[in-house]
Write a protein that holds these residues in place. Sequence first.
Motif, PDB file in Angstrom:
ATOM      1  N   SER A 110       0.819  -1.206   0.000  1.00  0.00           N
ATOM      2  CA  SER A 110       0.000   0.000   0.000  1.00  0.00           C
ATOM      3  C   SER A 110       0.861   1.268   0.000  1.00  0.00           C
ATOM      4  O   SER A 110       0.410   2.326  -0.423  1.00  0.00           O
ATOM      5  N   ARG A 111       2.066   1.186   0.479  1.00  0.00           N
ATOM      6  CA  ARG A 111       2.973   2.335   0.518  1.00  0.00           C
ATOM      7  C   ARG A 111       4.011   2.297  -0.606  1.00  0.00           C
ATOM      8  O   ARG A 111       4.983   3.025  -0.578  1.00  0.00           O
ATOM      9  N   LEU A 112       3.791   1.445  -1.586  1.00  0.00           N
ATOM     10  CA  LEU A 112       4.757   1.305  -2.674  1.00  0.00           C
ATOM     11  C   LEU A 112       4.987   2.624  -3.403  1.00  0.00           C
ATOM     12  O   LEU A 112       6.108   2.947  -3.771  1.00  0.00           O
ATOM     13  N   TRP A 113       3.938   3.407  -3.597  1.00  0.00           N
ATOM     14  CA  TRP A 113       4.092   4.686  -4.285  1.00  0.00           C
ATOM     15  C   TRP A 113       5.039   5.606  -3.525  1.00  0.00           C
ATOM     16  O   TRP A 113       5.848   6.313  -4.122  1.00  0.00           O
ATOM     17  N   ILE A 116       7.448   4.647  -1.369  1.00  0.00           N
ATOM     18  CA  ILE A 116       8.792   4.058  -1.451  1.00  0.00           C
ATOM     19  C   ILE A 116       9.426   4.393  -2.797  1.00  0.00           C
ATOM     20  O   ILE A 116      10.596   4.801  -2.862  1.00  0.00           O
ATOM     21  N   MET A 117       8.677   4.248  -3.867  1.00  0.00           N
ATOM     22  CA  MET A 117       9.205   4.534  -5.206  1.00  0.00           C
ATOM     23  C   MET A 117       9.514   6.025  -5.372  1.00  0.00           C
ATOM     24  O   MET A 117      10.532   6.396  -5.962  1.00  0.00           O
ATOM     25  N   THR A 118       8.659   6.887  -4.856  1.00  0.00           N
ATOM     26  CA  THR A 118       8.873   8.332  -4.967  1.00  0.00           C
ATOM     27  C   THR A 118      10.142   8.751  -4.231  1.00  0.00           C
ATOM     28  O   THR A 118      10.965   9.501  -4.776  1.00  0.00           O
ATOM     29  N   VAL A 119      10.318   8.280  -3.013  1.00  0.00           N
ATOM     30  CA  VAL A 119      11.519   8.616  -2.245  1.00  0.00           C
ATOM     31  C   VAL A 119      12.764   8.101  -2.949  1.00  0.00           C
ATOM     32  O   VAL A 119      13.783   8.796  -3.046  1.00  0.00           O
ATOM     33  N   THR A 120      12.707   6.877  -3.479  1.00  0.00           N
ATOM     34  CA  THR A 120      13.853   6.307  -4.193  1.00  0.00           C
ATOM     35  C   THR A 120      14.203   7.141  -5.418  1.00  0.00           C
ATOM     36  O   THR A 120      15.375   7.441  -5.659  1.00  0.00           O
ATOM     37  N   ILE A 121      13.198   7.541  -6.182  1.00  0.00           N
ATOM     38  CA  ILE A 121      13.447   8.327  -7.397  1.00  0.00           C
ATOM     39  C   ILE A 121      14.003   9.712  -7.044  1.00  0.00           C
ATOM     40  O   ILE A 121      14.926  10.206  -7.702  1.00  0.00           O
ATOM     41  N   VAL A 122      13.475  10.336  -5.997  1.00  0.00           N
ATOM     42  CA  VAL A 122      13.963  11.663  -5.599  1.00  0.00           C
ATOM     43  C   VAL A 122      15.421  11.587  -5.139  1.00  0.00           C
ATOM     44  O   VAL A 122      16.249  12.427  -5.518  1.00  0.00           O
ATOM     45  N   ILE A 123      15.760  10.592  -4.343  1.00  0.00           N
ATOM     46  CA  ILE A 123      17.142  10.456  -3.868  1.00  0.00           C
ATOM     47  C   ILE A 123      18.085  10.158  -5.026  1.00  0.00           C
ATOM     48  O   ILE A 123      19.158  10.751  -5.131  1.00  0.00           O
ATOM     49  N   ALA A 124      17.695   9.248  -5.910  1.00  0.00           N
ATOM     50  CA  ALA A 124      18.547   8.928  -7.066  1.00  0.00           C
ATOM     51  C   ALA A 124      18.699  10.144  -7.978  1.00  0.00           C
ATOM     52  O   ALA A 124      19.797  10.436  -8.469  1.00  0.00           O
ATOM     53  N   GLY A 125      17.619  10.879  -8.195  1.00  0.00           N
ATOM     54  CA  GLY A 125      17.693  12.092  -9.017  1.00  0.00           C
ATOM     55  C   GLY A 125      18.587  13.143  -8.405  1.00  0.00           C
ATOM     56  O   GLY A 125      19.352  13.812  -9.097  1.00  0.00           O
ATOM     57  N   GLY A 126      18.484  13.303  -7.085  1.00  0.00           N
ATOM     58  CA  GLY A 126      19.356  14.261  -6.395  1.00  0.00           C
ATOM     59  C   GLY A 126      20.818  13.880  -6.514  1.00  0.00           C
ATOM     60  O   GLY A 126      21.682  14.736  -6.714  1.00  0.00           O
ATOM     61  N   ALA A 127      21.112  12.591  -6.405  1.00  0.00           N
ATOM     62  CA  ALA A 127      22.505  12.136  -6.533  1.00  0.00           C
ATOM     63  C   ALA A 127      23.035  12.387  -7.940  1.00  0.00           C
ATOM     64  O   ALA A 127      24.180  12.817  -8.114  1.00  0.00           O
TER      65      ALA A 127
END
Length: 160
Positions: free
Chosen positions: A41-44, A46-57
């Motif tokens: 239910s929280r997959l969205w 988890i995916m959003t945080v992962t994409i934001v961190i990877a994009g920031g890096a």
Amino acid sequence: MYNSKEHYADIRAGLKDVTSTEMDEDKDTFALGDIVLLLWSRLWLIMTVTIVIAGGAVCFGLAQTPMYEASTKIIVGQEPAAADPYNLTGDVQGLQLLTETLVVGVNSRPIAQTVIQRLNLSINPNDLMANVQVQQLVDTQYVQVTYKDSNPERAQRVAN
């Protein structure tokens, strides 16, 4: 036709059948299905945080100024002189001391000022010295001088 509510209900029903796992005998038990359902239910999120961190890096890496490194090796020795009592050519310990002295001397303020004047650089001697690394190559008479700079030509000129 695919119905997401039915699919979600099927997943939920299947997860309810999964046996529970105990964390500790003194603590509450958690059903594995409930944990998986919570993550699903929280997959969205988890995916959003992962994409934001990877994009920031990636953005941080692209914003960095590239640094170039140039190095040169210098062999330490003296020309043999017949009657010079200060000639250390044949003395291994003397060459070791001479090499160690050169390692310390290369990264000094007077040498940095001389390099700046000869190469007509507009840089502070302290900044130049901060980007110079000098080391003696183990068990040799070689000294390696390495210089890092954002300009590849300047890095090469200073190192040489």
